[in-house]
Motif scaffolding. Structure first.
Motif, mmCIF file in Angstrom:
data_model
loop_
_atom_site.group_PDB
_atom_site.id
_atom_site.type_symbol
_atom_site.label_atom_id
_atom_site.label_comp_id
_atom_site.label_asym_id
_atom_site.label_seq_id
_atom_site.Cartn_x
_atom_site.Cartn_y
_atom_site.Cartn_z
ATOM 1 N N THR A 39 0.857 -1.222 0.032
ATOM 2 C CA THR A 39 -0.124 0.088 -0.126
ATOM 3 C C THR A 39 0.855 1.265 -0.044
ATOM 4 O O THR A 39 0.500 2.176 -0.696
ATOM 5 C CB THR A 39 -0.978 -0.028 1.281
ATOM 6 N N ALA A 40 1.894 1.145 0.858
ATOM 7 C CA ALA A 40 2.833 2.160 0.839
ATOM 8 C C ALA A 40 3.384 2.800 -0.440
ATOM 9 O O ALA A 40 3.586 3.617 -0.741
ATOM 10 C CB ALA A 40 3.973 2.139 1.862
ATOM 11 N N VAL A 41 3.841 1.782 -1.330
ATOM 12 C CA VAL A 41 4.367 1.940 -2.649
ATOM 13 C C VAL A 41 3.391 2.450 -3.637
ATOM 14 O O VAL A 41 3.601 3.296 -4.437
ATOM 15 C CB VAL A 41 4.916 0.454 -3.002
ATOM 16 N N LYS A 42 2.071 1.877 -3.402
ATOM 17 C CA LYS A 42 0.987 2.532 -4.383
ATOM 18 C C LYS A 42 0.886 3.972 -3.904
ATOM 19 O O LYS A 42 0.629 4.789 -4.865
ATOM 20 C CB LYS A 42 -0.342 1.667 -4.071
ATOM 21 N N ALA A 43 0.809 4.198 -2.435
ATOM 22 C CA ALA A 43 0.456 5.833 -2.293
ATOM 23 C C ALA A 43 1.677 6.718 -2.933
ATOM 24 O O ALA A 43 1.326 7.635 -3.630
ATOM 25 C CB ALA A 43 0.435 5.852 -0.798
ATOM 26 N N GLU A 44 2.664 6.189 -2.740
ATOM 27 C CA GLU A 44 4.223 7.041 -3.347
ATOM 28 C C GLU A 44 3.896 7.159 -4.824
ATOM 29 O O GLU A 44 4.298 8.301 -5.179
ATOM 30 C CB GLU A 44 5.346 6.264 -2.870
ATOM 31 N N PHE A 45 3.568 5.882 -5.312
ATOM 32 C CA PHE A 45 3.355 5.803 -6.878
ATOM 33 C C PHE A 45 2.570 7.066 -7.271
ATOM 34 O O PHE A 45 2.585 7.828 -8.029
ATOM 35 C CB PHE A 45 2.818 4.745 -7.480
ATOM 36 N N VAL A 46 1.054 7.282 -6.430
ATOM 37 C CA VAL A 46 0.171 8.375 -6.889
ATOM 38 C C VAL A 46 0.745 9.684 -6.720
ATOM 39 O O VAL A 46 0.630 10.477 -7.407
ATOM 40 C CB VAL A 46 -1.067 8.110 -6.008
ATOM 41 N N ARG A 47 1.553 9.651 -5.422
ATOM 42 C CA ARG A 47 2.122 11.106 -5.073
ATOM 43 C C ARG A 47 3.190 11.749 -6.443
ATOM 44 O O ARG A 47 3.116 12.570 -6.632
ATOM 45 C CB ARG A 47 2.805 10.957 -3.779
ATOM 46 N N ARG A 48 4.005 10.619 -6.643
ATOM 47 C CA ARG A 48 4.978 11.008 -7.733
ATOM 48 C C ARG A 48 4.393 11.301 -9.134
ATOM 49 O O ARG A 48 4.772 12.088 -9.650
ATOM 50 C CB ARG A 48 5.922 9.569 -7.718
ATOM 51 N N LEU A 80 -4.831 7.812 2.305
ATOM 52 C CA LEU A 80 -3.389 8.339 1.984
ATOM 53 C C LEU A 80 -3.033 9.223 0.975
ATOM 54 O O LEU A 80 -2.000 9.823 0.890
ATOM 55 C CB LEU A 80 -2.121 7.005 1.911
ATOM 56 N N VAL A 81 -3.937 9.388 -0.077
ATOM 57 C CA VAL A 81 -3.556 10.118 -1.035
ATOM 58 C C VAL A 81 -4.667 11.192 -1.393
ATOM 59 O O VAL A 81 -4.570 11.908 -2.065
ATOM 60 C CB VAL A 81 -3.506 9.290 -2.340
ATOM 61 N N SER A 82 -5.768 10.935 -0.511
ATOM 62 C CA SER A 82 -6.978 12.036 -0.866
ATOM 63 C C SER A 82 -6.793 13.302 -0.658
ATOM 64 O O SER A 82 -7.603 14.234 -1.169
ATOM 65 C CB SER A 82 -8.067 11.353 0.207
#
Length: 318
Positions: A39-48, A80-82
């Motif tokens: 999940t943390a990798v997915k969230a970082e992917f969206v942020r990037r 985490l991304v909202s």
């Protein structure tokens, strides 16, 4: 990683000045991975992706974990991304999925319809009309809540069971979704068999039947290397929303012949060369896809990622 350059911009007549890229890598891309991405990798992917300038990033899907286990962490991921200053659509297959999304504050949702009976059965275990009947109250409630609704239409050009799909069949589903209240529609070439002539014919028929280009997006897979050519044909018809997946990630778990989505980097390279604005920093996007390729343990399939930056090898600790 540095970008060696951008294409020389040579605008072509009759094309839009700006295109909005609807980024699907975090949802459509990762849902097809054999291994579950943390999940943390997915969230970082969206942020990037947001940092690279993408303004619409499809975050996840509120489907039952049994069907798409790779996205079982939707409740954990979305908060985490909202807070990012971008649109974050999520897929909702039914009323329960919509309830889960609304509870977390989602303001953009998508339903997933089919243009063929065979894929409706494979994907939703319902007939085409039965699946549309399920979506109607979902769309109605979402609109009552002031939520933007996208309607995906898969198998718009070809179906692995039925072969070529008649354009009038696609138009019927598109009109049904519009009548329900969908704000926009995405035309999916799920198995990547479309050619530019098919794209022009379908868009022309949709316009004749009252579904204009300004409510349409296109979603091409690159199975036969036609995704960019098909996108260009759509641009000529006035379409200004194009779905793409960072690094070319993705396929479809219910259509085994489906290959990866159109790579966002390849699309941005073409649009930049046409002088079409996307607002995306290609260098940051390439770096993001290379970063995700490391986490997935394989090179990015995007030609532009490979051309502009050396794709690094997986971390030794993976």
């Amino acid at each position: 990683m540095t970008v060696q350059g951008l294409p020389m911009a040579v605008p072509a007549e009759g094309l839009p000045a700006r295109v909005r890229i609807h980024e699907v890598g975090a949802r459509d891309g990762l849902q097809n991975e054999k291994a579950t991405v943390p999940t943390a990798v997915k969230a970082e992917f969206v942020r990037r992706l947001a940092d690279a300038g993408l303004t619409t990033i499809e975050a996840t899907s509120f489907v039952h974990p049994k069907w798409v286990p790779q996205l079982a962490d939707a409740e954990e991921l979305f908060p985490l991304v909202s807070g990012l200053p971008v649109a974050l659509p999520v897929l909702v297959p039914n009323q329960r999925g919509l309830d889960r999304a609304l509870a977390l504050g989602a303001r953009r949702v998508a339903v997933f319809a089919s243009a063929t009976e065979s894929f409706a059965k494979a994907n939703l275990n319902r007939t085409l009309d039965e699946s549309l009947a399920v979506f109607a109250p979902v769309v109605r409630r979402a609109k009552d809540e002031g939520v933007h609704v996208r309607g995906y239409v898969s198998m718009c050009f070809g179906d692995p069971w039925e072969g070529p799909v008649p354009a009038h069949q696609v138009v019927r589903v598109c009109r049904a979704l519009r009548d329900m209240g969908c704000d926009e529609l995405s035309l999916g070439d799920t198995i990547g068999v479309a050619t530019p002539g098919q794209v022009r014919a379908l868009l022309s028929l949709l316009a004749e039947e009252g579904v204009p280009a300004d409510v349409l997006g296109v979603h091409f897979h690159d199975t036969y290397g036609q995704a960019l050519a098909n996108t260009y044909a759509a641009l000529e018809h006035g379409v200004t929303t194009v779905d793409a997946s960072a690094g070319g990630l993705g396929g479809c778990p219910y259509a085994k012949s489906a290959t990866g989505n159109l790579a966002t980097e390849d699309l941005v390279w073409m649009l930049s060369g046409l002088g079409i604005d996307t607002g995306i920093d290609l260098g940051r996007l390439v770096a993001t896809s290379a970063w995700m390729a490391e986490r997935l343990g394989r090179p990015s399939p995007s030609r532009t990622v490979r051309a502009l930056g050396k794709t690094t090898q997986p971390h030794k600790d993976q």
